[in-house]
Design an enzyme around this catalytic site. Structure first.
Site, mmCIF file in Angstrom:
data_model
loop_
_atom_site.group_PDB
_atom_site.id
_atom_site.type_symbol
_atom_site.label_atom_id
_atom_site.label_comp_id
_atom_site.label_asym_id
_atom_site.label_seq_id
_atom_site.Cartn_x
_atom_site.Cartn_y
_atom_site.Cartn_z
ATOM 1 N N GLY A 42 11.113 14.363 17.498
ATOM 2 C CA GLY A 42 11.184 15.310 16.590
ATOM 3 C C GLY A 42 10.149 15.584 15.928
ATOM 4 N N LEU A 43 10.019 16.373 14.714
ATOM 5 C CA LEU A 43 9.168 16.453 14.052
ATOM 6 C C LEU A 43 8.505 15.244 13.443
ATOM 7 C CD1 LEU A 43 9.707 19.841 11.885
ATOM 8 C CD2 LEU A 43 7.736 19.286 13.424
ATOM 9 N N GLY A 45 9.001 12.006 14.318
ATOM 10 C CA GLY A 45 8.717 11.179 15.501
ATOM 11 C C GLY A 45 7.395 11.497 16.180
ATOM 12 N N HIS A 266 25.812 23.826 4.113
ATOM 13 C CA HIS A 266 24.882 24.870 4.130
ATOM 14 C C HIS A 266 25.759 26.206 3.928
ATOM 15 C CE1 HIS A 266 21.981 28.028 4.705
ATOM 16 N NE2 HIS A 266 21.088 27.096 4.885
ATOM 17 N N ARG A 337 21.949 25.060 -2.334
ATOM 18 C CA ARG A 337 23.033 25.078 -1.480
ATOM 19 C C ARG A 337 24.076 24.676 -1.718
ATOM 20 N NH1 ARG A 337 18.864 23.562 3.621
ATOM 21 N NH2 ARG A 337 18.020 25.563 3.602
ATOM 22 N N GLU A 432 14.769 12.729 8.968
ATOM 23 C CA GLU A 432 16.281 13.099 8.361
ATOM 24 C C GLU A 432 16.804 11.616 8.745
ATOM 25 O OE1 GLU A 432 18.325 16.356 9.896
ATOM 26 O OE2 GLU A 432 20.170 15.836 8.973
ATOM 27 N N LEU A 448 11.773 19.984 6.683
ATOM 28 C CA LEU A 448 10.603 19.757 7.453
ATOM 29 C C LEU A 448 9.384 19.361 6.895
ATOM 30 C CD1 LEU A 448 10.651 23.449 8.958
ATOM 31 C CD2 LEU A 448 11.705 21.381 9.827
HETATM 32 C C1 LIG Z 1 19.664 25.154 12.193
HETATM 33 C C2 LIG Z 1 18.845 24.464 11.357
HETATM 34 C C3 LIG Z 1 17.827 24.845 10.643
HETATM 35 C C4 LIG Z 1 16.931 24.215 9.552
HETATM 36 N N1 LIG Z 1 16.035 24.958 8.917
HETATM 37 C C5 LIG Z 1 15.458 24.248 8.383
HETATM 38 C C6 LIG Z 1 14.320 24.807 7.505
HETATM 39 O O1 LIG Z 1 14.156 26.258 7.702
HETATM 40 N N2 LIG Z 1 13.622 24.136 6.807
HETATM 41 C C7 LIG Z 1 13.720 22.689 6.612
HETATM 42 O O2 LIG Z 1 12.862 22.119 6.020
HETATM 43 N N3 LIG Z 1 14.613 22.003 7.428
HETATM 44 C C8 LIG Z 1 15.500 22.857 8.096
HETATM 45 N N4 LIG Z 1 16.605 22.093 8.667
HETATM 46 C C9 LIG Z 1 16.646 20.617 9.052
HETATM 47 C C10 LIG Z 1 15.445 19.956 9.753
HETATM 48 O O3 LIG Z 1 15.323 20.852 10.759
HETATM 49 C C11 LIG Z 1 15.802 18.666 10.127
HETATM 50 O O4 LIG Z 1 16.292 17.923 8.883
HETATM 51 C C12 LIG Z 1 14.462 17.973 10.698
HETATM 52 O O5 LIG Z 1 14.076 18.964 11.684
HETATM 53 C C13 LIG Z 1 14.776 16.683 11.379
HETATM 54 O O6 LIG Z 1 13.822 16.079 12.111
HETATM 55 P P1 LIG Z 1 13.573 14.713 12.743
HETATM 56 O O7 LIG Z 1 12.075 14.950 13.194
HETATM 57 O O8 LIG Z 1 14.200 13.915 11.546
HETATM 58 O O9 LIG Z 1 14.842 14.751 13.699
HETATM 59 P P2 LIG Z 1 15.286 15.353 14.976
HETATM 60 O O10 LIG Z 1 14.215 16.754 15.275
HETATM 61 O O11 LIG Z 1 16.663 15.529 14.883
HETATM 62 O O12 LIG Z 1 14.753 14.712 16.162
HETATM 63 C C14 LIG Z 1 15.255 13.394 16.545
HETATM 64 C C15 LIG Z 1 14.503 12.806 17.808
HETATM 65 O O13 LIG Z 1 15.336 11.639 18.126
HETATM 66 C C16 LIG Z 1 15.614 11.536 19.462
HETATM 67 N N5 LIG Z 1 16.670 10.557 19.495
HETATM 68 C C17 LIG Z 1 17.808 10.463 18.706
HETATM 69 N N6 LIG Z 1 18.383 9.486 18.980
HETATM 70 C C18 LIG Z 1 17.924 8.686 19.997
HETATM 71 C C19 LIG Z 1 18.043 7.825 20.622
HETATM 72 N N7 LIG Z 1 19.110 6.830 20.478
HETATM 73 N N8 LIG Z 1 17.133 7.391 21.581
HETATM 74 C C20 LIG Z 1 16.130 8.029 21.917
HETATM 75 N N9 LIG Z 1 15.826 9.134 21.179
HETATM 76 C C21 LIG Z 1 16.580 9.561 20.390
HETATM 77 C C22 LIG Z 1 15.864 12.758 19.742
HETATM 78 O O14 LIG Z 1 15.662 13.159 21.321
HETATM 79 C C23 LIG Z 1 14.843 13.739 19.248
HETATM 80 O O15 LIG Z 1 13.501 13.720 19.620
HETATM 81 C C24 LIG Z 1 17.216 22.782 9.636
HETATM 82 C C25 LIG Z 1 18.276 22.405 10.623
HETATM 83 C C26 LIG Z 1 19.255 23.191 10.969
HETATM 84 C C27 LIG Z 1 20.211 22.339 11.896
#
Ligand SMILES: Cc1cc2nc3c(=O)[nH]c(=O)nc-3n(C[C@H](O)[C@H](O)[C@H](O)COP(=O)(O)OP(=O)(O)OC[C@H]3O[C@@H](n4cnc5c(N)ncnc54)[C@H](O)[C@@H]3O)c2cc1C
Ligand code: SF4
Ligand code: FES
Lengths: 645, 249
Positions: A42-43, A45, A266, A337, A432, A448
């Site tokens: 995700g963002l 990683g 939220h 929130r 996250e 983000l």
């Molecule tokens: C609807 C919504 C709107 C949002 N809007 C905002 C916003 O406007 N501004 C803001 O700052 N934040 C916002 N957030 C929060 C934010 O989007 C997330 O906290 C953030 O994007 C998380 O990013 P991340 O890279 O940590 O994880 P994620 O994007 O969840 O990525 C997780 C990654 O891990 C992989 N993965 C997970 N488990 C495994 C496993 N066991 N094996 C292999 N791969 C695995 C998945 O495939 C994925 O690639 C929002 C959240 C939601 C739900």
């Protein structure tokens, strides 16, 4: 035992700059010999994997999605914060730092938060250079909007699709590194176990989701960027696949899980419509810039609305309770929130909810539409209004939206020090999935920012502190007893689900777990509810291993089996959340203990007893987790009662 | 209301699939299309049968995972709407609904309604980026970008990579997807520098992956859930022509 966060010495403003320029480096020729595993793209990683690849490390990246572009980050709507002060409205690194510490209700680590505010400005530069099409003003410069809990405009956005645009940026940087060969990408691979060798994280067991084959992957260090665990509540705004397995398996292998009970609910989501509901949809916080939140004052109006004899628009102005503006005049509809969610709950608990179930409040744009015209509102929120209409069948340009709080984000996660390294050497955690930065409540548009700060600007450098000690370590072998044991462990676990051959679906257990979590560990918590909740989860978990039905076999594409393994971990996590919420007998941020409220009914912190991070060690033989504390010290801000009045 | 579903079931890429009929499916008009499939799957599991495999994640129309051809149309009948955002109030009681996967030689079937769209990733890897390393960027406001241009780039960038355009096209062409990416970057000053080599590499990769030729039927634009404009294809064709003339010199 106290935990050492390894915060560098010196004045707050200089810590990061100084530390960064004195950190140990890994020479380019050594980098090529060092393998790093990044789980999650995700963002956090994708940005970490791309940057580590650019720096010259050998990276293997994993995601369970069919493409990195589908990670849950894609769904983020409203925006990303940065202390650019482009609006010249008094913003600064210090103000962003202060807002985040205060917003988090004084439960985060000062040094981390300050670093986050510092690098926030670089993120925007980086993203624009990648071609992220942020919203612009007519003069061609970048536009900003406001988010809850702050009084400046520092949020950058791309319509209501900011996460999508940022993720596509990170995904394209990652794609470039995949093309050059510095990153090897494993899509549709799910990490099921962490391999620890001599106390260090040295690899993972991943299941190829297409073939079902269990694979061993070894490296000098492992980075988890696997997202949050909001889906423990079943209904949440998270994507369906979001889960805790990677973090939980690392926890089982010794990594501490910090502040699991800090959950963000939220305030503005589309309410539940029926028993078949599979997820909840967020209506971005940015809507509160122009929408006013209210409920009818009179019960007879409420009843008439619920029975369809009246609509929100029919309620005369003087009979509306704009309860946020009334209770919090300084911030009005833009309170943080946790505050907005609890206020909605209070209004609905008092019988003012406006849908059939009595669990909805209005978010009304009528006044702003009159003032600015429908087109301006459409330009700002068009895609959100369209989404609302698709889901509910109601047109929000004509009638006020109905909204209700829903689980959205998890501030808790694996414990990490200043280097983003967990207590297990060689295991780093970003985005996250870690607990850092947001304390007990995250401000809007800061996830983000944190994910990209970790991935682009922090982890790729702090990981060097560990890797510089590993340059003489040969390639890690995957044919050792540790890998063998971990692989067998995964195979046995999966087979156990298949062998139950009961008659209840995985989904039904997940739903039941969600209900227990929502009722006992949701927007308001108390000792009795939490104690009962813990017992209920244990019972549910026992039942799961006796009566679940999982079709098919291990050696094939089997989505039900994937789900079973994820739900099994959520069933353990849920219990830990109850334990943590019980331990924290204070109210702070998103954690509201009914026993700890002020005379005005607001959350009451107990700083003397609880100014610490709870870092839990996995359940011992008696089934109890062990608590380790990281004491939080505040040298730069004064702990105050958070007030948005 | 009650529906009859005919759903494509196929064990894997090596076996033959067929449509299977599910009668009397109980549907609430407020359900989403995928929630209806969830209900069918719960029923199948209760009968100890294999549930229908399908892709989904965000259920908000943004991740691009969901991918069903519904009554012959990728993502179903509603304009500008992904499968997950389609709600059952758009169907009539007693209707028969046929559900199939996104079909294309470049999207091999994995199981039931799940197909392999990794060819899209490979097209992006061939050049769908700006070559800027972390930390190399200048101040974000140092290059003002005209709002109209930024908005057009954003519209192209809102492609979710779902592949409906390919499934809709009689030639299984990936032109709409590829051109959306090419346009997004070429329209911005940051992406302009590499515009020529990018379009060459991406178009060549697209051909290599076995996607068909574009014959301007416009079916892609009609079925695209994000309403990506076919103008992007024209823009890409011009850029490709210009770049290939340039490279011959
Ligand atoms: C609807 C919504 C709107 C949002 N809007 C905002 C916003 O406007 N501004 C803001 O700052 N934040 C916002 N957030 C929060 C934010 O989007 C997330 O906290 C953030 O994007 C998380 O990013 P991340 O890279 O940590 O994880 P994620 O994007 O969840 O990525 C997780 C990654 O891990 C992989 N993965 C997970 N488990 C495994 C496993 N066991 N094996 C292999 N791969 C695995 C998945 O495939 C994925 O690639 C929002 C959240 C939601 C739900
Ligand atoms: S162009 Fe449209 S149909 Fe094609 S992949 Fe992108 S969003 Fe899907
Ligand atoms: S499930 Fe994400 S777009 Fe449909």
């Amino acid at each position: 035992m106290g935990l050492d966060a390894k915060v560098p010495p010196g004045p707050l403003e200089d810590k990061w700059t100084k530390y960064r320029s004195t950190m140990n480096l890994v020479a380019p020729n050594n980098k090529r010999r060092i393998d790093v595993i990044v789980v999650g793209t995700g963002l956090a990683g994708a940005s970490a994997a791309a940057t580590l690849g650019e720096l010259g490390y050998n990276v293997k990246a994993f995601c369970f999605h069919d493409s990195p572009r589908r990670a849950h980050s894609i769904a983020a709507q409203g925006g990303i914060n940065a202390a650019k002060n482009y609006q010249n409205d008094g913003d600064s690194v210090y103000r962003l730092f202060y807002d985040t510490i205060k917003g988090g209700d004084y439960r985060s680590r000062e040094a981390n938060v300050h670093r986050l505010a510092e690098v926030s400005v670089d993120i925007i530069d980086q993203c624009v250079a990648q071609g992220v099409p942020f919203a612009r003003e007519y003069g061609g410069l970048l536009a900003n909007r406001s988010f809850g809990g702050v009084q400046v405009s520092r949020t950058f956005y791309a319509s209501g699709q900011t996460g999508q645009q940022l993720l596509i940026g990170a995904y394209s940087a990652l794609s470039k590194q995949i093309a050059t060969g510095s990153v090897k990408m494993f899509n549709r691979h799910e990490m099921l176990d962490l391999v620890v060798v001599d106390g260090k994280a040295r690899g993972i067991i991943a299941r190829n989701l297409l073939t079902g084959k269990l694979e061993r992957h070894a490296a000098h260090a492992v980075v988890l960027a696997t997202g949050g665990y909001g889906n423990v509540f079943y209904l949440s705004t998270n994507a369906m696949g979001s889960n805790v397995t990677a973090a939980w398996q690392a926890h089982r292998r010794g990594a501490y899980f910090a502040n699991p009970c800090y959950t963000q609910i939220h305030p503005t989501c589309i309410p539940v419509s029926g028993h078949y509901q599979s997820k909840l949809t967020l209506m971005s916080e940015s809507l509160r810039n122009d929408g006013r939140v209210w409920v009818p004052k009179k019960k007879e109006d409420v009843m008439a609305i619920r029975e369809g004899r009246m609509t929100g628009g029919d309620v005369p102005e003087e009979d509306r309770d704009y309860y946020l503006e009334r209770r919090y005049p300084a911030f009005g509809n833009l309170v943080p929130r946790d505050v907005a969610s609890r206020a909605a709950k209070t209004a609905c608990d008092a019988g003012h909810g406006v849908n059939k179930a009595g669990l909805a409040v209005y978010l009304d744009f009528a006044e702003r539409i009159k003032e600015l015209g429908e087109d301006t509102i459409r330009a700002r929120y068009g895609n959100l209004f369209a989404m609302y209409e698709k889901i509910t069948g109601e047109n929000p340009y004509k009638t006020p939206m109905k909204i209700y709080p829903a689980v959205h984000y998890t501030m808790g996660g694996l414990w990490v020090d200043y280097n983003l390294e967990s207590n297990l050497p060689g295991l780093f955690v970003a985005g996250e999935a870690n607990f850092s930065d947001h304390g007990a409540n995250r401000l809007g548009a800061s996830a983000l920012m944190q994910g990209l700060a970790d991935g682009y600007f922090v982890l790729p450098y702090t990981i060097g502190q560990f890797l510089s000690t590993q340059i003489r370590v040969d390639k890690i072998k995957d044919d050792t007893k540790e890998f063998e044991e971990a692989e067998q462990n995964c195979r046995k676990r999966l087979q156990a689900f298949l062998d139950v051959k009961g008659d209840k679906s995985v989904e039904s257990y997940h739903r039941e777990l969600g209900l227990i979590m929502w009722d006992n560990c949701g927007m308001a918590r108390n000792e009795q509810g939490l104690t009962e909740g813990r017992a209920k989860i244990r019972a549910l978990r026992d039942d799961f291993y006796k009566n679940v039905f999982v079709p098919g076999t291990q050696e094939e594409f089997n989505p039900e089996l994937e789900k079973a393994a994820r739900v099994a971990d959520l069933l353990e996590l849920g219990e830990l959340m109850m334990v943590d919420a019980l331990d924290r007998a204070e109210s702070c941020g998103g954690h509201f203990r009914e026993e700890s409220v002020s005379e005005e009914g607001e959350a009451q912190r107990k700083d003397k007893e609880f100014t610490y991070v709870s870092a839990w060690e996995y359940f011992n033989q008696n089934g109890d987790p062990t608590l380790h504390k990281e004491e939080l010290t505040f040298d730069n801000v004064e702990l105050k009662t958070r007030s948005y009045k | 209301m009650k529906l009859t579903l005919k759903v494509w079931r196929q064990k894997n890429v090596n076996t033959k699939g067929s449509l299977e009929t599910y009668n009397n499916v109980d549907v609430d008009p407020d359900m989403s299309f995928l929630e209806m499939i969830d209900v069918v799957n719960e029923q199948l599991i209760a009968e100890k049968k294999e549930p229908i495999a399908f892709e989904h994640d965000c259920r908000e129309g943004i991740c691009g995972a969901c991918s069903m051809v519904i009554n012959g149309r990728p993502h179903g009948p509603q304009q500008g709407t992904t499968t997950c955002q389609l709600h059952m109030r758009h169907f009539k009681d007693g209707e028969t609904v046929v559900i199939e996967p996104f079909r294309s030689a470049s999207f091999p079937i994995i199981k039931d309604l799940v197909v392999d769209r990794s060819a899209f990733d490979r097209i992006i890897q061939s050049g769908g980026y700006v070559s800027v390393k972390t930390g190399q960027a200048q101040d974000a406001n140092s290059i003002p970008i005209e709002k109209g241009l930024a908005d057009t780039a954003f519209e192209a960038a809102s492609c979710i990579g779902c592949g409906a355009c390919v499934a809709a096209c009689p030639n299984a062409s990936a032109m709409l997807f590829t051109s959306a990416k090419v346009s997004h970057l070429a329209l911005l000053p940051q992406g302009e520098v590499e515009a020529e080599s990018r379009v060459m590499k991406m178009v060549d990769k697209m051909d290599e992956e076995g996607f068909g030729m574009c014959s301007n039927t416009g079916a892609c634009e009609v079925e695209c859930p994000k309403e990506i404009s076919i103008e992007n294809i024209a823009r890409m064709n011009r850029a490709y022509l210009k770049a290939s003339l340039g490279s011959e010199k």
